[in-house]
Scaffold this motif. Structure first.
Motif, PDB file in Angstrom:
ATOM      1  N   ASP A  30      -5.599   6.825 -11.124  1.00 18.31           N
ATOM      2  CA  ASP A  30      -6.869   6.172 -11.100  1.00 18.31           C
ATOM      3  C   ASP A  30      -7.384   5.738  -9.687  1.00 18.31           C
ATOM      4  O   ASP A  30      -8.416   4.858  -9.290  1.00 18.31           O
ATOM      5  CB  ASP A  30      -6.773   4.512 -11.818  1.00 18.31           C
ATOM      6  CG  ASP A  30      -5.948   3.655 -11.214  1.00 18.31           C
ATOM      7  OD1 ASP A  30      -5.149   3.915 -10.216  1.00 18.31           O
ATOM      8  OD2 ASP A  30      -5.414   2.630 -12.060  1.00 18.31           O
ATOM      9  N   GLY A  31      -6.693   6.463  -8.721  1.00 20.09           N
ATOM     10  CA  GLY A  31      -7.245   6.165  -7.290  1.00 20.09           C
ATOM     11  C   GLY A  31      -7.358   4.909  -6.638  1.00 20.09           C
ATOM     12  O   GLY A  31      -7.462   4.625  -5.634  1.00 20.09           O
ATOM     13  N   ARG A  32      -6.285   3.871  -7.151  1.00 21.70           N
ATOM     14  CA  ARG A  32      -6.057   2.628  -6.559  1.00 21.70           C
ATOM     15  C   ARG A  32      -4.599   2.585  -5.899  1.00 21.70           C
ATOM     16  O   ARG A  32      -3.671   2.965  -6.682  1.00 21.70           O
ATOM     17  CB  ARG A  32      -5.894   1.584  -7.502  1.00 21.70           C
ATOM     18  CG  ARG A  32      -7.524   1.320  -8.257  1.00 21.70           C
ATOM     19  CD  ARG A  32      -7.333  -0.077  -8.912  1.00 21.70           C
ATOM     20  NE  ARG A  32      -6.673   0.014 -10.101  1.00 21.70           N
ATOM     21  CZ  ARG A  32      -5.609  -0.734 -10.423  1.00 21.70           C
ATOM     22  NH1 ARG A  32      -5.303  -1.485  -9.577  1.00 21.70           N
ATOM     23  NH2 ARG A  32      -4.937  -0.382 -11.443  1.00 21.70           N
ATOM     24  N   TRP A  33      -4.373   2.568  -4.573  1.00 18.91           N
ATOM     25  CA  TRP A  33      -3.192   2.806  -3.754  1.00 18.91           C
ATOM     26  C   TRP A  33      -2.457   1.417  -3.582  1.00 18.91           C
ATOM     27  O   TRP A  33      -1.686   1.331  -2.740  1.00 18.91           O
ATOM     28  CB  TRP A  33      -3.156   3.850  -2.806  1.00 18.91           C
ATOM     29  CG  TRP A  33      -3.675   5.125  -3.292  1.00 18.91           C
ATOM     30  CD1 TRP A  33      -4.990   5.527  -3.685  1.00 18.91           C
ATOM     31  CD2 TRP A  33      -2.875   6.112  -3.746  1.00 18.91           C
ATOM     32  NE1 TRP A  33      -4.726   6.777  -4.129  1.00 18.91           N
ATOM     33  CE2 TRP A  33      -3.373   7.315  -4.102  1.00 18.91           C
ATOM     34  CE3 TRP A  33      -1.245   6.140  -4.019  1.00 18.91           C
ATOM     35  CZ2 TRP A  33      -3.031   8.429  -4.552  1.00 18.91           C
ATOM     36  CZ3 TRP A  33      -0.649   7.342  -4.228  1.00 18.91           C
ATOM     37  CH2 TRP A  33      -1.526   8.377  -4.686  1.00 18.91           C
ATOM     38  N   SER A  34      -3.074   0.331  -3.787  1.00 22.64           N
ATOM     39  CA  SER A  34      -2.706  -1.068  -3.350  1.00 22.64           C
ATOM     40  C   SER A  34      -2.279  -1.775  -4.657  1.00 22.64           C
ATOM     41  O   SER A  34      -2.628  -1.488  -5.534  1.00 22.64           O
ATOM     42  CB  SER A  34      -3.812  -1.646  -2.468  1.00 22.64           C
ATOM     43  OG  SER A  34      -4.962  -2.077  -3.238  1.00 22.64           O
TER      44      SER A  34
ATOM     45  N   VAL B  79      -7.912   4.555   0.519  1.00 20.78           N
ATOM     46  CA  VAL B  79      -7.519   3.187   0.851  1.00 20.78           C
ATOM     47  C   VAL B  79      -7.161   2.778   2.577  1.00 20.78           C
ATOM     48  O   VAL B  79      -6.830   3.688   3.368  1.00 20.78           O
ATOM     49  CB  VAL B  79      -5.850   3.081   0.031  1.00 20.78           C
ATOM     50  CG1 VAL B  79      -4.973   3.934   0.978  1.00 20.78           C
ATOM     51  CG2 VAL B  79      -5.613   1.735  -0.132  1.00 20.78           C
ATOM     52  N   THR B  80      -7.401   1.654   2.860  1.00 23.63           N
ATOM     53  CA  THR B  80      -7.075   1.271   4.066  1.00 23.63           C
ATOM     54  C   THR B  80      -5.617   0.359   4.345  1.00 23.63           C
ATOM     55  O   THR B  80      -5.235  -0.184   3.302  1.00 23.63           O
ATOM     56  CB  THR B  80      -8.046   0.133   4.526  1.00 23.63           C
ATOM     57  OG1 THR B  80      -9.278   0.806   4.328  1.00 23.63           O
ATOM     58  CG2 THR B  80      -7.951  -0.115   5.949  1.00 23.63           C
ATOM     59  N   ILE B  81      -4.865   1.030   5.359  1.00 21.86           N
ATOM     60  CA  ILE B  81      -3.790   0.204   5.634  1.00 21.86           C
ATOM     61  C   ILE B  81      -4.331  -0.883   6.484  1.00 21.86           C
ATOM     62  O   ILE B  81      -4.613  -0.828   7.471  1.00 21.86           O
ATOM     63  CB  ILE B  81      -2.813   1.398   6.494  1.00 21.86           C
ATOM     64  CG1 ILE B  81      -2.545   2.578   5.846  1.00 21.86           C
ATOM     65  CG2 ILE B  81      -1.453   0.397   6.751  1.00 21.86           C
ATOM     66  CD1 ILE B  81      -1.703   3.561   6.412  1.00 21.86           C
ATOM     67  N   GLU B  82      -3.901  -2.161   5.799  1.00 22.06           N
ATOM     68  CA  GLU B  82      -4.551  -3.398   6.268  1.00 22.06           C
ATOM     69  C   GLU B  82      -3.452  -4.116   7.359  1.00 22.06           C
ATOM     70  O   GLU B  82      -2.186  -3.842   6.796  1.00 22.06           O
ATOM     71  CB  GLU B  82      -5.095  -4.354   5.463  1.00 22.06           C
ATOM     72  CG  GLU B  82      -6.258  -3.630   4.523  1.00 22.06           C
ATOM     73  CD  GLU B  82      -6.745  -4.485   3.521  1.00 22.06           C
ATOM     74  OE1 GLU B  82      -6.178  -5.713   3.320  1.00 22.06           O
ATOM     75  OE2 GLU B  82      -7.887  -4.091   2.915  1.00 22.06           O
TER      76      GLU B  82
ATOM     77  N   VAL C 161       0.882  -1.207  -0.149  1.00 19.40           N
ATOM     78  CA  VAL C 161       0.149  -0.183   0.048  1.00 19.40           C
ATOM     79  C   VAL C 161       0.846   1.266   0.038  1.00 19.40           C
ATOM     80  O   VAL C 161       2.026   1.190   0.757  1.00 19.40           O
ATOM     81  CB  VAL C 161      -1.019  -0.074   1.287  1.00 19.40           C
ATOM     82  CG1 VAL C 161      -0.106  -0.154   2.565  1.00 19.40           C
ATOM     83  CG2 VAL C 161      -1.889   1.029   1.018  1.00 19.40           C
ATOM     84  N   LEU C 162       0.458   2.278  -0.640  1.00 17.35           N
ATOM     85  CA  LEU C 162       1.237   3.361  -0.756  1.00 17.35           C
ATOM     86  C   LEU C 162       0.690   4.680  -0.216  1.00 17.35           C
ATOM     87  O   LEU C 162      -0.507   4.901  -0.528  1.00 17.35           O
ATOM     88  CB  LEU C 162       1.718   3.778  -2.189  1.00 17.35           C
ATOM     89  CG  LEU C 162       2.267   4.823  -2.722  1.00 17.35           C
ATOM     90  CD1 LEU C 162       3.577   5.150  -2.091  1.00 17.35           C
ATOM     91  CD2 LEU C 162       2.585   5.435  -4.266  1.00 17.35           C
ATOM     92  N   ILE C 163       1.419   5.197   0.602  1.00 20.50           N
ATOM     93  CA  ILE C 163       0.743   6.704   1.529  1.00 20.50           C
ATOM     94  C   ILE C 163       1.708   7.505   0.640  1.00 20.50           C
ATOM     95  O   ILE C 163       3.020   7.665   0.941  1.00 20.50           O
ATOM     96  CB  ILE C 163       0.885   6.462   2.801  1.00 20.50           C
ATOM     97  CG1 ILE C 163       0.137   5.109   3.262  1.00 20.50           C
ATOM     98  CG2 ILE C 163       0.322   7.746   3.488  1.00 20.50           C
ATOM     99  CD1 ILE C 163      -1.481   5.083   2.995  1.00 20.50           C
ATOM    100  N   ASP C 164       1.011   8.528  -0.015  1.00 25.01           N
ATOM    101  CA  ASP C 164       1.803   9.763  -0.405  1.00 25.01           C
ATOM    102  C   ASP C 164       1.778  11.041   0.345  1.00 25.01           C
ATOM    103  O   ASP C 164       0.813  11.613   0.212  1.00 25.01           O
ATOM    104  CB  ASP C 164       1.460   9.920  -1.861  1.00 25.01           C
ATOM    105  CG  ASP C 164       2.014  10.770  -2.899  1.00 25.01           C
ATOM    106  OD1 ASP C 164       3.044  11.608  -2.020  1.00 25.01           O
ATOM    107  OD2 ASP C 164       2.268  10.697  -3.665  1.00 25.01           O
ATOM    108  N   MET C 165       2.559  10.941   1.170  1.00 24.52           N
ATOM    109  CA  MET C 165       2.431  11.968   2.359  1.00 24.52           C
ATOM    110  C   MET C 165       2.819  13.483   1.614  1.00 24.52           C
ATOM    111  O   MET C 165       2.194  14.516   1.943  1.00 24.52           O
ATOM    112  CB  MET C 165       3.640  11.877   3.407  1.00 24.52           C
ATOM    113  CG  MET C 165       3.081  10.711   4.323  1.00 24.52           C
ATOM    114  SD  MET C 165       1.547  10.940   5.175  1.00 24.52           S
ATOM    115  CE  MET C 165       1.646  12.683   5.901  1.00 24.52           C
ATOM    116  N   ALA C 166       3.742  13.342   0.597  1.00 28.24           N
ATOM    117  CA  ALA C 166       3.945  14.621  -0.227  1.00 28.24           C
ATOM    118  C   ALA C 166       2.618  15.361  -0.736  1.00 28.24           C
ATOM    119  O   ALA C 166       2.335  16.260  -0.699  1.00 28.24           O
ATOM    120  CB  ALA C 166       5.086  14.490  -0.892  1.00 28.24           C
TER     121      ALA C 166
END
Ligand code: UVW
Length: 323
Positions: free
Chosen positions: A295-299, A192-195, A159-164
């Motif tokens: 496309d809004g898919r972060w996993s 997205v959820t961090i699972e 899963v990618l979290i883009d803090m910037a």
């Protein structure tokens, strides 16, 4: 040691959370043990479009600032020892049919590119991951080296979290911090959820800053990378989420100096040495982030295997994200 910062033990606490012994007295994989076949299949379910992203930076680029490195390390020194111009004058073996070939050698810091750290790479109070004696590092890592990680291979749901991007910046500032609450907030904003058991990838834009700035002197001035900052709550969040692997686009995965105390790299100790979370550093996440944002898919499916360096403190790697 020239510092007036408190000792690591004082910051993290005598009762710091650990996973020592959880996977037995001989364990060298730590939280990567969470990545079983079920987790591989969970990762595979996040492949939709077939896009492939390789997450290693270039090794030995010469058209810019060079390779981004922890202070004191050097970039790869690759040397060509055999090519068309030297073929006739070197003692190259000759083979029937006129075959020629080129050969290189390389001198590299194993932590000198995108890399997996061995679980025993850092320690305090004379003990490594799982309680192994720090003297087992002498002359090579005889415990918790990179080899068990390389043998296993790291595959699961990334899963990618883009803090910037979340903070509306191209890259985070020098010394800028965030914590698990910020990650959860950014995840919510991304939809997205961090699972549990996710391979957690965090983009700060810091590598883009390195290449765009193209000025190592300025980059290293008052060196303090942005990143996660230590708190007991954050460590418990990692433990409870059972995160196996933290991957960032910074050189050392966390804010360089903990802002309140000045202690350097406490999360290396709290997450890697104590919990057994594997660290992956200097990962190029910008292209992946662009595609995820589009496309809004972060996993995605994340797969990586560092080089099988016997007794190695770490090893270069070219992780692959497939989405
Ligand atoms: C140090 O161990 C100092 O850094 P890294 O984890 O980035 O290799």
């Amino acid at each position: 040691e020239a510092t007036d910062a408190p000792a690591m033990r004082e910051l993290l606490g005598e009762d710091a959370p650990t996973n020592w012994g959880k996977w037995g007295p001989d364990d060298e994989l730590g939280c990567l043990n969470y990545l079983d076949a079920k987790e591989v299949l969970r990762g595979v379910r996040h492949v939709r479009s077939g896009q492939v992203f390789t997450l290693q930076i270039h090794m030995g680029r010469t058209d810019g600032p060079g390779d981004p490195l922890w202070p004191g390390r050097e970039g790869i020194q690759r040397q060509n020892v055999l090519d068309e111009s030297t073929w006739d004058t070197t003692a190259a073996p000759s083979f029937p049919g006129g075959l020629h070939y080129a050969d290189d050698t390389a001198l590299i810091f194993l932590q000198g590119s995108t890399q997996y750290d061995a679980l025993g790479h850092v320690w305090y109070d004379g003990k490594l991951w799982n309680g192994y004696d720090a003297r087992s590092t002498v002359g090579g890592m005889h415990k918790a080296s990179v080899l068990p990680i390389a043998e296993k291979g790291v595959v699961g749901r990334g899963v990618l979290i883009d803090m910037a991007r979340h903070r509306g910046k191209q890259w985070l500032d020098k010394g800028e911090t965030f914590d698990h609450n910020d990650l959860e907030e950014a995840a919510r904003a991304q939809g997205v959820t961090i699972e549990p058991h996710d391979i957690l990838c965090i983009r700060t834009g810091w590598l883009k800053y390195w290449y765009d700035l193209n000025d190592p002197e300025k980059f290293y001035e008052g060196f303090c990378e942005p990143g996660l900052t230590y708190s007991r709550d954050l460590v418990e969040w990692f433990r409870d989420k059972e995160i196996p692997n933290l991957v960032t686009d910074t050189i050392a995965n966390e804010v360089t100096n903990e802002p309140d105390t000045g202690v350097a790299l406490p999360l290396h100790c709290a997450l890697m040495r104590n919990l057994g979370v594997t660290l992956t550093e200097i990962a190029w996440l910008d292209d992946l982030a662009e595609a995820c944002a589009a496309d809004g898919r972060w996993s995605f499916l994340y797969a990586a295997a560092p080089l099988k360096v016997v007794n190695g403190t770490g090893a270069p790697v070219n992780p692959v994200a497939i989405r």
